[in-house]
Scaffold this motif. Sequence first.
Motif, PDB file in Angstrom:
ATOM      1  N   ARG A 112       0.816  -1.205   0.000  1.00 25.57           N
ATOM      2  CA  ARG A 112       0.000   0.000   0.000  1.00 25.57           C
ATOM      3  C   ARG A 112       0.857   1.265   0.000  1.00 25.57           C
ATOM      4  NH1 ARG A 112      -3.986   0.272   4.873  1.00 25.57           N
ATOM      5  NH2 ARG A 112      -4.973  -1.427   3.718  1.00 25.57           N
ATOM      6  N   LEU A 115       1.472   3.564  -3.148  1.00 26.32           N
ATOM      7  CA  LEU A 115       0.555   4.584  -3.644  1.00 26.32           C
ATOM      8  C   LEU A 115       1.016   5.993  -3.303  1.00 26.32           C
ATOM      9  CD1 LEU A 115      -2.924   3.017  -2.774  1.00 26.32           C
ATOM     10  CD2 LEU A 115      -1.930   3.297  -5.062  1.00 26.32           C
ATOM     11  N   ASP A 152      -0.357   5.868 -10.128  1.00 23.20           N
ATOM     12  CA  ASP A 152      -0.992   4.582 -10.449  1.00 23.20           C
ATOM     13  C   ASP A 152      -2.094   4.798 -11.477  1.00 23.20           C
ATOM     14  OD1 ASP A 152      -1.342   1.851 -10.283  1.00 23.20           O
ATOM     15  OD2 ASP A 152      -2.741   1.984  -8.599  1.00 23.20           O
ATOM     16  N   ASN A 155      -3.936   1.508 -12.347  1.00 18.35           N
ATOM     17  CA  ASN A 155      -4.360   0.747 -11.157  1.00 18.35           C
ATOM     18  C   ASN A 155      -3.561  -0.540 -10.961  1.00 18.35           C
ATOM     19  OD1 ASN A 155      -6.347   2.595 -10.378  1.00 18.35           O
ATOM     20  ND2 ASN A 155      -7.885   1.612 -11.676  1.00 18.35           N
ATOM     21  N   ARG A 158      -2.861  -0.707  -7.212  1.00 20.66           N
ATOM     22  CA  ARG A 158      -4.106  -1.030  -6.495  1.00 20.66           C
ATOM     23  C   ARG A 158      -4.499  -2.495  -6.676  1.00 20.66           C
ATOM     24  NH1 ARG A 158      -4.595   4.332  -7.787  1.00 20.66           N
ATOM     25  NH2 ARG A 158      -5.407   5.694  -6.119  1.00 20.66           N
ATOM     26  N   ASP A 159      -4.209  -3.054  -7.855  1.00 21.34           N
ATOM     27  CA  ASP A 159      -4.448  -4.493  -8.052  1.00 21.34           C
ATOM     28  C   ASP A 159      -3.569  -5.314  -7.110  1.00 21.34           C
ATOM     29  OD1 ASP A 159      -6.394  -4.155  -9.925  1.00 21.34           O
ATOM     30  OD2 ASP A 159      -5.111  -4.545 -11.655  1.00 21.34           O
ATOM     31  N   ILE A 161      -2.407  -4.311  -4.243  1.00 25.87           N
ATOM     32  CA  ILE A 161      -2.934  -4.135  -2.890  1.00 25.87           C
ATOM     33  C   ILE A 161      -4.157  -5.025  -2.684  1.00 25.87           C
ATOM     34  CG2 ILE A 161      -4.008  -2.485  -1.313  1.00 25.87           C
ATOM     35  CD1 ILE A 161      -2.293  -0.316  -2.639  1.00 25.87           C
ATOM     36  N   ALA A 162      -5.047  -5.050  -3.690  1.00 23.47           N
ATOM     37  CA  ALA A 162      -6.233  -5.904  -3.580  1.00 23.47           C
ATOM     38  C   ALA A 162      -5.851  -7.373  -3.498  1.00 23.47           C
ATOM     39  CB  ALA A 162      -7.165  -5.651  -4.768  1.00 23.47           C
TER      40      ALA A 162
END
Length: 496
Positions: A112, A115, A152, A155, A158-159, A161-162
């Motif tokens: 995270r 970001l 980002d 994303n 973010r992918d 992180i997910a």
Amino acid sequence: MAKQTQATHQRAGWGMGSRRLLGLAAATIALSGCASIIDPVDPTVVDLEASIPVRTDWAGTAPDGLPTTNWVDSFEDENLSQLVAQARQDNPSLLRTLAQLDQVIAGKRVTRSGLYPSLSASSTIRRSEGGVGFNAGSTSYDIGLNSRWEVDVVNRIRDQIAADGEGVEAAAADVAALELSVTSRLATGWFDAIEAGLLVDLSAEDIRTQERSLRLTQRRFESGLTGSSDVRLARSAIASSQALRQSRLQLRDSTLRSVQTLARQYPDANIELPDDLPALPPLTGIGTPADMLARRPDIIAVENRIAAAGLDVDAARKALYPSLVISGGVGDQALNSFGDIFDLKAIAFSLSESLTAPIFQGGQLRAQVDAQRAALDAQIQTYAETVLTAYLEVENALDAEQRLAAREAALQVSRDEAVVAEERLELRYTEGLATILQLLDAQTRRLNAEGQLITARGERLANRVRLHVALGGSGYLAPDGLQNVPPVEFLGIELP
């Protein structure tokens, strides 16, 4: 008909009634036998159709829902409940898995952090000597601040992180699965120890019976009614019973030590056992296969890993796209006094943007995409294997419920008849109408019948534990409308 699911679905978190889209999807998988498919356009969409047969209900299930969620307390054994509570709190394997969960949670925080911009500082002080008089030497200060931020845009971060978030949930499900395993092993071991204790008592009773027969045989021998061989046979029977009792004592104590180890106690076998096995709780109902799929933590963990693998594919694919990096720097190469550090006019500032794209890396990035796709397909097959294994465990436990009940009933009849036969043969032997071999055979049959009956009762209890485990234990994450008691809440974990 293919059943697809979105691997990037959102979850509200543990203990908040989050829906298990991946898990519930398996309940409606079509029986077509086709291979699993990864959507070539969106790799986060996967097909869980992996030759898993569909079943809407279990054979012989009662209509009034699931078994009690507090299945340990349903046996009404206070000692067992206390041992389980201690094991859930102190078991080393559980604590190790909890530490591994903390490690996964920290890894998510590391991802995270990508970001946000990074900021680093540097400083240097230089002193030069030379000349004479007041300006004989000089001191200069170098200071710099550098910042870098990857925007980002697609994303990708973010992918990741997910995906890490799915990994956290999978790790939490692993904790619950291990807790269920430790609990079931402890419960089964406790029942085995009680069973072994009852068999020890049965051996002690057998020895007393054999000693009584020996005294009777000696009186008959002294009266000239039988030969010395009968006395020797009686003595041999006593010795065999004594040897069997030692074996059963060893089994009882070793089983107790295993139970103590699970509860993080010193394994000295110093636990007082109850006088009898607990009564088998009534089985009012077991629910449906869909309930089981939503409750079993091992299935939930695989679902999360499928979702994480899909996101990893997406992140690897997005690594092929250009990336936007914003970097900046603040610094001066020759500040003549320490006070100039705080003079903004003396500081030079630079800010730049760069757009970079991979051109040639020997196929490394595309190979990473292929590797992640293969990992996703492997997780789908793991899911199919896990679900089929769960079906097998439930079906075997349900079948054993009926057959073990019939076996116990038959053994009860066998034991009762053997008791009567032994009593009559002992009377006939006293009257001189039966031989010592007939009496010993009757005693052996009665003891075997009683031992088998004790073992059958213990096996029914162990099978009930297996059934609860096969159904998911205490309802790790039940679907809407069912009691939702995630073990992670009991363990005091709060997931981010």
